[in-house]
Design a protein around this motif. Sequence first.
Motif, PDB file in Angstrom:
ATOM      1  N   GLY A   1      -9.582   5.430  -9.944  1.00 56.45           N
ATOM      2  CA  GLY A   1     -10.999   5.249  -9.666  1.00 56.45           C
ATOM      3  C   GLY A   1     -11.257   4.791  -8.241  1.00 56.45           C
ATOM      4  O   GLY A   1     -10.547   3.933  -7.717  1.00 56.45           O
ATOM      5  N   HIS A   2     -12.262   5.367  -7.599  1.00 59.01           N
ATOM      6  CA  HIS A   2     -12.619   5.000  -6.226  1.00 59.01           C
ATOM      7  C   HIS A   2     -14.130   4.922  -6.092  1.00 59.01           C
ATOM      8  O   HIS A   2     -14.875   5.270  -7.007  1.00 59.01           O
ATOM      9  N   GLY A   3     -14.605   4.450  -4.938  1.00 56.35           N
ATOM     10  CA  GLY A   3     -16.045   4.331  -4.727  1.00 56.35           C
ATOM     11  C   GLY A   3     -16.651   3.328  -5.698  1.00 56.35           C
ATOM     12  O   GLY A   3     -16.142   2.234  -5.880  1.00 56.35           O
ATOM     13  N   ARG A   4     -17.743   3.701  -6.344  1.00 57.91           N
ATOM     14  CA  ARG A   4     -18.386   2.798  -7.306  1.00 57.91           C
ATOM     15  C   ARG A   4     -17.471   2.507  -8.490  1.00 57.91           C
ATOM     16  O   ARG A   4     -17.671   1.519  -9.213  1.00 57.91           O
ATOM     17  N   ASP A   5     -16.472   3.352  -8.712  1.00 58.30           N
ATOM     18  CA  ASP A   5     -15.493   3.132  -9.777  1.00 58.30           C
ATOM     19  C   ASP A   5     -14.211   2.523  -9.228  1.00 58.30           C
ATOM     20  O   ASP A   5     -13.193   2.497  -9.931  1.00 58.30           O
ATOM     21  N   GLY A   6     -14.261   2.035  -7.992  1.00 59.02           N
ATOM     22  CA  GLY A   6     -13.046   1.581  -7.335  1.00 59.02           C
ATOM     23  C   GLY A   6     -12.996   0.098  -7.047  1.00 59.02           C
ATOM     24  O   GLY A   6     -12.508  -0.320  -5.988  1.00 59.02           O
ATOM     25  N   TYR A   7     -13.488  -0.725  -7.973  1.00 60.57           N
ATOM     26  CA  TYR A   7     -13.378  -2.178  -7.836  1.00 60.57           C
ATOM     27  C   TYR A   7     -12.182  -2.666  -8.652  1.00 60.57           C
ATOM     28  O   TYR A   7     -12.018  -2.276  -9.824  1.00 60.57           O
TER      29      TYR A   7
END
Length: 348
Positions: free
Chosen positions: A247-253
């Motif tokens: 997961g990256h971006g908004r899904d990358g925390y």
Amino acid sequence: MSKTSILIFGATGYLGGSVLSRLLAHPNKESFDITAIVRSAEKAKKLEAFGVKAVVGSLKDAAFVERLSENADILFSIADSDDVGVTTAFLAGMKNRHTKTGDVPILIHISGTGVLTWDACTNGLGISDRIWNDDDPDDIEKNIPPTAVHRNVDLLIVEADKEGYLKSYIILPGTIWGIAKNPLVDAGVSNSYSKQLPILIQAALARGQAGVVGKGQALWPSINIEEQTGFFIILFDAILANPDKVGHGRDGYYFGENGDYLWYDLSKYIGKALVKRGLSQSDGPTTFTAEELGKYFGAEWLGNYWGSNSRARSGHSRSLGWQPKLTAQDFFDSVDAEVEAAIKQRKE
């Protein structure tokens, strides 16, 4: 075969130096071309002995940062979670790379669970029941305001990912603890101490008694330095192996934690270490006055950060196979060595 170009900010710091040490010990290190920014020729020379390309310069030089970032396949941003100027510069460089080559470079950025304190700074007077999960990006996106600490930088990075010219992965540790021990520390390149605990210890030494904000009734997550840097490598390897599954971006925390600790309990262990050395009459922490918060922490409002709640669960991080073992009790058990180190520093 061309090498993977890696640029790292913060190589001389506590966390950045620990991550760089892991990269230098990586099984595939011969396939990496690592560049680090340093501020002195002396440290540059030391880093070059490890096979790192050390460039002397300042992260405050936007053109310099932009130029170096344009040449990186992967950027580890581990220097400052709150520097909008540096962030704008390296994002510009990564965008230039994408525009010119079509590549989508990788950004691994350090933030922190301080972002979760925005509605839970009780000044040490109460424990929040609000727990944030890194596998719930909708909650993070909708409910953490842009005014929260670190959030302005995090949002710039997530927006860059949304635009498609890079893939971003934001790591948010709680209180990182433990004295870093690695070849870069031994060589005098990087720092071996964290920030949150040493500041609290130095305040206790100065006043002759452990202290707390309010009543010390607030919770934070903790994570050991070795286990947190281990996650950086787990994430790094997962991205290289199959980026579409990470997961990256908004899904990358990705939170870094292995359970909560109470601020009062942490200060109590500092108090025990002081009593053991004859530096305090009591191990019971007392409340910092407003004047002391300004004196020891820089400002009263900033000192209250040590009385805030930040509660996080790292389901997303653990989904990659990360399994931290050391707990809050291990953190407490490490305090005595940190106090000894702080006393030594005061004498130097």
